[in-house]
Design an enzyme around this catalytic site. Sequence first.
Site, PDB file in Angstrom:
ATOM      1  N   HIS A 177      -5.298  -0.044   6.148  1.00 24.70           N
ATOM      2  CA  HIS A 177      -4.999  -0.980   7.236  1.00 24.70           C
ATOM      3  C   HIS A 177      -5.769  -2.269   6.999  1.00 24.70           C
ATOM      4  O   HIS A 177      -6.898  -2.241   6.504  1.00 24.70           O
ATOM      5  CB  HIS A 177      -5.409  -0.379   8.594  1.00 24.70           C
ATOM      6  CG  HIS A 177      -4.729  -1.017   9.753  1.00 24.70           C
ATOM      7  ND1 HIS A 177      -5.168  -2.195  10.300  1.00 24.70           N
ATOM      8  CD2 HIS A 177      -3.615  -0.666  10.429  1.00 24.70           C
ATOM      9  CE1 HIS A 177      -4.370  -2.519  11.295  1.00 24.70           C
ATOM     10  NE2 HIS A 177      -3.411  -1.614  11.390  1.00 24.70           N
ATOM     11  N   ASP A 185       0.998   5.241  11.329  1.00 26.66           N
ATOM     12  CA  ASP A 185       2.254   5.782  10.790  1.00 26.66           C
ATOM     13  C   ASP A 185       2.112   7.190  10.217  1.00 26.66           C
ATOM     14  O   ASP A 185       3.126   7.884  10.051  1.00 26.66           O
ATOM     15  CB  ASP A 185       2.785   4.835   9.705  1.00 26.66           C
ATOM     16  CG  ASP A 185       3.273   3.528  10.311  1.00 26.66           C
ATOM     17  OD1 ASP A 185       2.630   2.489  10.076  1.00 26.66           O
ATOM     18  OD2 ASP A 185       4.261   3.573  11.061  1.00 26.66           O
ATOM     19  N   HIS A 210       4.537  -2.266   6.627  1.00 26.41           N
ATOM     20  CA  HIS A 210       4.305  -2.407   8.086  1.00 26.41           C
ATOM     21  C   HIS A 210       4.947  -1.215   8.789  1.00 26.41           C
ATOM     22  O   HIS A 210       4.647  -0.080   8.442  1.00 26.41           O
ATOM     23  CB  HIS A 210       4.863  -3.770   8.517  1.00 26.41           C
ATOM     24  CG  HIS A 210       4.515  -4.218   9.905  1.00 26.41           C
ATOM     25  ND1 HIS A 210       3.594  -3.609  10.718  1.00 26.41           N
ATOM     26  CD2 HIS A 210       5.012  -5.257  10.620  1.00 26.41           C
ATOM     27  CE1 HIS A 210       3.522  -4.253  11.868  1.00 26.41           C
ATOM     28  NE2 HIS A 210       4.376  -5.259  11.852  1.00 26.41           N
TER      29      HIS A 210
HETATM   30  C1  SDX Z   1       1.109  -0.871  10.394  1.00 28.06           C
HETATM   31  O1  SDX Z   1      -1.509  -4.974  11.239  1.00 28.06           O
HETATM   32  C2  SDX Z   1      -1.254  -3.994  12.023  1.00 28.06           C
HETATM   33  O2  SDX Z   1      -1.886  -3.807  13.028  1.00 28.06           O
HETATM   34  C3  SDX Z   1      -0.096  -3.097  11.619  1.00 28.06           C
HETATM   35  C4  SDX Z   1       0.105  -1.862  12.477  1.00 28.06           C
HETATM   36  C5  SDX Z   1       0.580  -2.220  13.857  1.00 28.06           C
HETATM   37  O3  SDX Z   1       0.355  -1.432  14.795  1.00 28.06           O
HETATM   38  O4  SDX Z   1       1.313  -3.233  13.990  1.00 28.06           O
HETATM   39  O5  SDX Z   1      -1.118  -1.153  12.570  1.00 28.06           O
HETATM   40  C6  SDX Z   1       1.173  -0.952  11.884  1.00 28.06           C
HETATM   41  O6  SDX Z   1       1.750  -1.641   9.736  1.00 28.06           O
HETATM   42  C7  SDX Z   1       0.180   0.127   9.767  1.00 28.06           C
HETATM   43  C8  SDX Z   1       0.165   0.025   8.215  1.00 28.06           C
HETATM   44  C9  SDX Z   1       1.375   0.787   7.684  1.00 28.06           C
HETATM   45  N1  SDX Z   1       1.518   0.562   6.239  1.00 28.06           N
HETATM   46  C10 SDX Z   1       1.257   1.563   5.358  1.00 28.06           C
HETATM   47  O7  SDX Z   1       0.851   2.685   5.663  1.00 28.06           O
HETATM   48  C11 SDX Z   1       1.558   1.186   3.926  1.00 28.06           C
HETATM   49  C12 SDX Z   1       0.408   1.639   3.022  1.00 28.06           C
HETATM   50  N2  SDX Z   1      -0.761   0.831   3.325  1.00 28.06           N
HETATM   51  C13 SDX Z   1      -1.025  -0.317   2.529  1.00 28.06           C
HETATM   52  O8  SDX Z   1      -0.039  -0.868   1.785  1.00 28.06           O
HETATM   53  C14 SDX Z   1      -2.158  -1.197   3.005  1.00 28.06           C
HETATM   54  O9  SDX Z   1      -3.176  -0.387   3.407  1.00 28.06           O
HETATM   55  C15 SDX Z   1      -1.835  -2.213   4.082  1.00 28.06           C
HETATM   56  C16 SDX Z   1      -0.698  -3.079   3.690  1.00 28.06           C
HETATM   57  C17 SDX Z   1      -1.557  -1.539   5.373  1.00 28.06           C
HETATM   58  C18 SDX Z   1      -3.073  -3.096   4.248  1.00 28.06           C
HETATM   59  O10 SDX Z   1      -3.303  -3.632   3.040  1.00 28.06           O
HETATM   60  P1  SDX Z   1      -4.285  -4.866   2.803  1.00 28.06           P
HETATM   61  O11 SDX Z   1      -5.191  -5.086   3.949  1.00 28.06           O
HETATM   62  O12 SDX Z   1      -3.485  -6.036   2.352  1.00 28.06           O
HETATM   63  O13 SDX Z   1      -5.184  -4.305   1.675  1.00 28.06           O
HETATM   64  P2  SDX Z   1      -4.806  -4.390   0.162  1.00 28.06           P
HETATM   65  O14 SDX Z   1      -3.345  -4.142  -0.053  1.00 28.06           O
HETATM   66  O15 SDX Z   1      -5.409  -5.638  -0.365  1.00 28.06           O
HETATM   67  O16 SDX Z   1      -5.578  -3.104  -0.435  1.00 28.06           O
HETATM   68  C19 SDX Z   1      -6.985  -3.183  -0.662  1.00 28.06           C
HETATM   69  C20 SDX Z   1      -7.255  -2.109  -1.714  1.00 28.06           C
HETATM   70  C21 SDX Z   1      -6.332  -2.240  -2.920  1.00 28.06           C
HETATM   71  O17 SDX Z   1      -7.022  -1.692  -4.025  1.00 28.06           O
HETATM   72  P3  SDX Z   1      -7.540  -2.718  -5.176  1.00 28.06           P
HETATM   73  O18 SDX Z   1      -6.326  -3.458  -5.647  1.00 28.06           O
HETATM   74  O19 SDX Z   1      -8.550  -3.623  -4.460  1.00 28.06           O
HETATM   75  O20 SDX Z   1      -8.171  -1.808  -6.192  1.00 28.06           O
HETATM   76  O21 SDX Z   1      -6.987  -0.816  -1.159  1.00 28.06           O
HETATM   77  C22 SDX Z   1      -5.927  -0.215  -1.863  1.00 28.06           C
HETATM   78  C23 SDX Z   1      -5.190  -1.315  -2.584  1.00 28.06           C
HETATM   79  O22 SDX Z   1      -4.575  -0.806  -3.744  1.00 28.06           O
HETATM   80  N3  SDX Z   1      -5.046   0.410  -0.864  1.00 28.06           N
HETATM   81  C24 SDX Z   1      -4.381   1.531  -1.062  1.00 28.06           C
HETATM   82  C25 SDX Z   1      -3.695   1.761   0.142  1.00 28.06           C
HETATM   83  N4  SDX Z   1      -3.964   0.785   1.009  1.00 28.06           N
HETATM   84  C26 SDX Z   1      -4.794  -0.064   0.372  1.00 28.06           C
HETATM   85  N5  SDX Z   1      -4.293   2.350  -2.132  1.00 28.06           N
HETATM   86  C27 SDX Z   1      -3.497   3.439  -1.977  1.00 28.06           C
HETATM   87  N6  SDX Z   1      -2.823   3.727  -0.855  1.00 28.06           N
HETATM   88  C28 SDX Z   1      -2.885   2.926   0.214  1.00 28.06           C
HETATM   89  N7  SDX Z   1      -2.206   3.217   1.320  1.00 28.06           N
END
Ligand code: SDX
Length: 380
Positions: A263, A317, A224
């Site tokens: 996201h 971010d 997050h």
């Molecule tokens: C914020 O919700 C909000 O609005 C939050 C926010 C706000 O203003 O409050 O926007 C602020 O929190 C932004 C997000 C910051 N976090 C990051 O940058 C951390 C990296 N991102 C991820 O961990 C991920 O993208 C999330 C947690 C943000 C969202 O993840 P989801 O929706 O739970 O998706 P997921 O983890 O199920 O991923 C789906 C697929 C997976 O691959 P498979 O297992 O299906 O093969 O996408 C891949 C993930 O591995 N994936 C990534 C990735 N994000 C998703 N792979 C590599 N790098 C990434 N960053």
Amino acid sequence: MSTAQSTYSKGLEGVIAAQTEMSFINGSEGILEYVGIAIGDLASQSSFEETVFLLWNKRLPTAEELGAFTTDLRANYGLCDSLKARITACPADAEPMHVIRTMISSMAMDDSSPNENSVEAAREKSLQILATAPAIVAAFDRHRRGLEIIDPDPSLNFAGNFLYMLNGEKPTPAMIRAFDICMITHADHGLNNSTFAARVVISTLSDVYSAITAAVGSLRGPLHGGANEGVMKMLNQIPDVEGAEEHVMNMIKNKERIMGFGHRVYKSKDPRASELMTLAKQLAEDTGNMDLYNKSHAIELVMEREYASKGIYPNVDFYSATTYHCIGLKLDLFTPMFVLARIAGWAGHVIEQLGDNRLFRPTTDYVGPHDVAYVPIEKR
Ligand code: SDX
């Protein structure tokens, strides 16, 4: 209300758990509006103070209303003696996110009616927390550096006063404006994890301090708000622009998460990332940090080639890391910056929840055993 069983959505993905008049997000088209106004228009034309008024009152203020709100906010800048004492009692090596979470929680002890839960009381407490939080972060950073705490300067806006209290010198108009844009773009974002935490806590009619404290605890997580620190650590590991592709490809090969990308809602570029990319580039040019910006842009191009098809794009971010670095903020203050801005959204949702409350109590899909006999310990 029906108690019919609904389907299980892990992580509540796609579940509507509240109604709000503050942020509208269209994840497929990359649209973010605060009370219907596009984030790009607010970033280019508004101020953080005006944006807070907009979120809390669901409309833009008149000049007179903005003046009164700004005067009220500035009258609450600064730290009472008991809070200052608690901050200087913190270990110098404490993590700033633990300090801001603890100090906001402790503010309840300085409030003569901490548990009052009327919407009006929630507004007053929210203003107090919003006005005090920058002073908490600035005071702790100076405390851990062995420096005197700087009292606020009410002639400065929210952004300028924070930078002044942190650095002990008046910031340039360009730096004030840059930080103001950071605060606007981070102010609210629907039912993200930390905002949901705040709503869940206040829905028990607990107090505003507990709700905001819970939100800070959630935001710290690297999935997050903590991601901006992770982005900076990644950028620091990449020696130069030429090394960006190899570094990212290795991370992908190792199935590592690339911080600042992806996201739950956006399956296109986060519009805040676009605003902050423009700001980061300008600041990087002005402060001799183009290497950081160029590395970031190189990473974005690799990720576009490798992951755009999966709907993984830069989020808020990714470019905030370069922006905060160029403003001169230390790495472990990046996520506290997210706190300063998002108090606006958290408080707005607390006020909305109190205005139309129903206790949050989801259910579970029990997948364990039934009719299990109790076995006395001597027979196990
Ligand atoms: C914020 O919700 C909000 O609005 C939050 C926010 C706000 O203003 O409050 O926007 C602020 O929190 C932004 C997000 C910051 N976090 C990051 O940058 C951390 C990296 N991102 C991820 O961990 C991920 O993208 C999330 C947690 C943000 C969202 O993840 P989801 O929706 O739970 O998706 P997921 O983890 O199920 O991923 C789906 C697929 C997976 O691959 P498979 O297992 O299906 O093969 O996408 C891949 C993930 O591995 N994936 C990534 C990735 N994000 C998703 N792979 C590599 N790098 C990434 N960053």
